[in-house]
Each structure stands twice: as structure tokens, then as C-alpha cells.
Design an enzyme around this catalytic site. Structure first.
Site, PDB file in Angstrom:
ATOM      1  N   ASP A  26       4.635   4.271   1.589  1.00 23.10           N
ATOM      2  CA  ASP A  26       5.498   4.597   1.613  1.00 23.10           C
ATOM      3  C   ASP A  26       5.365   5.976   1.053  1.00 23.10           C
ATOM      4  OD1 ASP A  26       4.782   4.075  -1.286  1.00 23.10           O
ATOM      5  OD2 ASP A  26       6.278   2.667  -1.531  1.00 23.10           O
ATOM      6  N   SER A  27       4.280   6.460   0.862  1.00 26.15           N
ATOM      7  CA  SER A  27       4.120   7.693   0.641  1.00 26.15           C
ATOM      8  C   SER A  27       5.617   8.993   1.893  1.00 26.15           C
ATOM      9  CB  SER A  27       2.834   8.545   0.379  1.00 26.15           C
ATOM     10  OG  SER A  27       2.395   8.586   2.020  1.00 26.15           O
ATOM     11  N   ASP A  59       3.293  -0.119   4.192  1.00 26.35           N
ATOM     12  CA  ASP A  59       3.261  -0.610   2.921  1.00 26.35           C
ATOM     13  C   ASP A  59       3.912  -1.533   2.964  1.00 26.35           C
ATOM     14  OD1 ASP A  59       2.170  -0.009   0.661  1.00 26.35           O
ATOM     15  OD2 ASP A  59       2.707   2.396   1.066  1.00 26.35           O
ATOM     16  N   GLU A  61       2.619  -3.458  -4.661  1.00 22.78           N
ATOM     17  CA  GLU A  61       1.825  -2.328  -5.764  1.00 22.78           C
ATOM     18  C   GLU A  61       2.231  -3.536  -6.590  1.00 22.78           C
ATOM     19  OE1 GLU A  61       3.783   0.633  -6.560  1.00 22.78           O
ATOM     20  OE2 GLU A  61       3.432   1.773  -4.630  1.00 22.78           O
ATOM     21  N   GLU A  98      -5.612   3.344  -8.016  1.00 19.18           N
ATOM     22  CA  GLU A  98      -4.944   4.625  -7.726  1.00 19.18           C
ATOM     23  C   GLU A  98      -4.701   5.268  -9.153  1.00 19.18           C
ATOM     24  OE1 GLU A  98      -0.897   5.846  -5.406  1.00 19.18           O
ATOM     25  OE2 GLU A  98      -1.335   7.160  -5.888  1.00 19.18           O
TER      26      GLU A  98
HETATM   27  O1  KIV Z   1       2.082   5.576  -0.452  1.00 13.13           O
HETATM   28  C1  KIV Z   1       0.770   5.713   0.669  1.00 13.13           C
HETATM   29  O2  KIV Z   1       0.855   6.702   0.668  1.00 13.13           O
HETATM   30  C2  KIV Z   1       0.368   4.621  -1.042  1.00 13.13           C
HETATM   31  C3  KIV Z   1      -1.727   5.355  -1.139  1.00 13.13           C
HETATM   32  C4  KIV Z   1      -1.285   6.676  -1.789  1.00 13.13           C
HETATM   33  C5  KIV Z   1      -2.155   4.297  -1.548  1.00 13.13           C
HETATM   34  O3  KIV Z   1      -0.053   4.100  -1.484  1.00 13.13           O
END
Ligand code: KIV
Length: 275
Positions: free
Chosen positions: A44-45, A83, A115, A182
Site C-alpha cells: 500500500d506504499s 497488501d 499489519e 519493518e
Molecule cells: O507497503 C509496502 O510497501 C510495505 C513494505 C514497505 C514492506 O508494506
């Protein structure tokens, strides 16, 4: 060979480090897959690096499905991990299973990531019961940025470090088949890695994890809004792209692009008939 939860677990057992990168589109998925990356994470980044939000909170299920499906179309062998975005699993078990199911059915993911530790074990159990592999995510969990008061290293006191170790054991018991760690001190990540039988994947968690993950724009030097300490640029692709964009601009303005090599012709007798 297709990467699966079993091959990833086998890599932990044989101490063959697992490679994971974030990926959000078809062409990048093809490149990473061809390079042999084990896991493509549709993180979700994408809210920050693809959509320009300041955090991940605004990312929707539709955003995640759209990008997951594109990545899945591009990858033959990599494990596709999607995610679960903010509020797609926190409010109820029903939401968690339904939304995980959408990522598998519509996005064609091979597993989902969410998460949290003890607080999301019921969700993990229910999703796993629906035959969907789950990757847990502990430490700096970006969906909790407001609760943390910023993007900060986690687990630096005895109490918070112990909580991370306990959470890792709890999510494993609940059925998680992988754990992302993380931004936590390296010795705590190494201790967690020894304490669980499922693979741990670190980002800012030191070399003692079973694998590593990075956001691809970070590792290619393509994203400069914020560069955390754990990022290494494996190539300055951002600079190469800027040079190419500037060269293109110069050639278009000078009339040196396109040349005959990039141009379609037409027979003279056809041209002569036109008025
Ligand atoms: O959303 C993401 O890219 C992540 C990574 C940083 C592990 O959760």
C-alpha cells in the site's frame, strides 16, 4: 519454478535468503520476475510512490485490486503478495475475509499481507481458514502512523521489543506463513527470526532476517520525497530517467527526433492521388 508458501519456507530452512520487492505494474513485474525476485509485494506504499499521498491511509481496495491484477499478469514465477489497505480488515472478521478474498479472486494474488500482531490474530486465523496465505507485518506498521506519532523505529525498549517477539509468535500460531519486520533493531529481528519457523522478511531490520524487502523506487533512486536510513540505491535510475527525458525534449525541439528510422512512408503513386 513458481514460488509458493512451501518454497519460501524451504528457503528459510536451507538458509537461502528470500528476495522481495514492491511492484505496482505489469512491465515492472515482468522485469522483476525475469530477474528472479521471489516475491512481488503490491504494497500500500503505492499510495505514496505511485499516487502521491503523504501516507498509506487513503489507499482503497479498488486501488489494490487494480495494481495487484496488473502485477499478476506480468509475473510467471514470483509469489504475488497483496497488501490489505487501511480499514479493509480492522473493523471485522467478515471484512477481513471478504477483502482478502477479493485480492485473491479479482487481483489474482497468491497471498495477502496485513499489519499488526496479537490484535489481528483472529483476522489472520479466519483468512487462513479460507485457504488464503497471510503475511503478517510487525514493527513500524505505516497504517498506524498516527498512533505512533510519525514514522519511527519501533522496539527500542525492553517492553516494546518483548512485545514484538511475543507478537511474532502469536501471528505464527494464528497461521501466518511469513512475517515482514519493518524498522526495528537488528538484534530483535534476528531473535524473532530464530524464534519462529516461518520466514521473516526485513526492511530496516538488519541482515539477520530470512529475506529482505525494499520499495523499488527507493532502491532505484527514483523517489526523493523521503529517504529512510535503511534504503540503498542499487542504481541511480532516477538520474538516468531525467537525462533521457531531457534528451528527448532537446531532440524534439531540434527536430532531430523522429528520424527516417522511426517514420512510416507511403508509396508515391498513392500520395499523388491525394488532393
Ligand atoms: O507497503 C509496502 O510497501 C510495505 C513494505 C514497505 C514492506 O508494506
Amino acid at each position: 519454478m513458481k514460488n509458493t508458501v512451501l518454497t519460501l519456507r524451504g528457503q528459510k530452512e536451507s538458509q537461502d535468503k528470500i528476495t522481495m520487492l514492491t511492484c505496482y505494474d505489469y512491465s515492472m513485474a515482468k522485469l522483476m520476475d525475469e530477474a528472479g525476485i521471489n516475491v512481488l509485494l503490491i504494497g500500500d506504499s503505492l499510495g505514496q510512490v505511485m499516487l502521491g499521498y503523504e501516507d498509506t491511509l487513503s489507499v482503497t481496495m479498488d486501488d489494490m485490486i487494480h495494481h495487484t491484477a496488473a502485477v499478476a499478469r506480468g509475473a510467471k514465477n514470483a509469489f504475488i503478495l497483496a497488501d490489505m489497505p487501511f480499514m479493509s480488515y480492522q473493523a471485522s472478521i467478515y471484512d477481513a475475509v471478504t477483502n482478502a478474498g477479493r485480492l485473491m479472486k479479482e487481483g489474482r494474488a497468491n497471498g495477502v499481507k496485513l499489519e499488526g500482531g496479537a490484535t489481528v490474530c483472529e483476522q489472520i486465523r479466519a483468512i487462513v481458514d479460507a485457504s488464503i496465505p497471510v503475511c503478517a507485518h510487525l514493527g513500524l506498521t505505516p497504517q498506524s502512523v498516527n498512533a505512533f506519532g510519525g514514522f519511527k523505529v519501533q522496539g527500542k525498549t525492553a517492553k516494546t521489543a518483548q512485545k514484538l517477539i511475543d507478537d511474532a509468535k502469536r501471528v505464527e500460531e494464528a497461521g501466518a506463513s511469513m512475517i515482514v519486520l519493518e524498522c526495528i533493531p537488528a538484534p530483535i529481528a534476528a531473535k524473532i527470526t530464530e524464534s519462529v519457523s516461518v520466514p521473516t522478511i526485513g526492511i530496516g531490520a538488519g541482515v539477520g532476517c530470512d529475506g529482505q524487502v525494499l520499495v523499488y523506487q527507493d532502491m532505484l533512486g527514483m523517489f526523493s520525497d523521503y529517504v529512510p536510513k535503511f534504503v540503498k540505491h542499487f542504481a541511480e535510475v532516477g538520474d538516468i530517467m531525467k537525462c533521457a527525458f531531457a534528451d528527448y525534449t532537446a531532440e524534439v525541439k531540434a527536430g532531430t527526433f523522429p528520424t527516417a528510422a522511426q517514420t512510416y512512408g507511403i508509396a508515391d503513386d498513392v500520395l499523388e492521388k491525394l488532393y
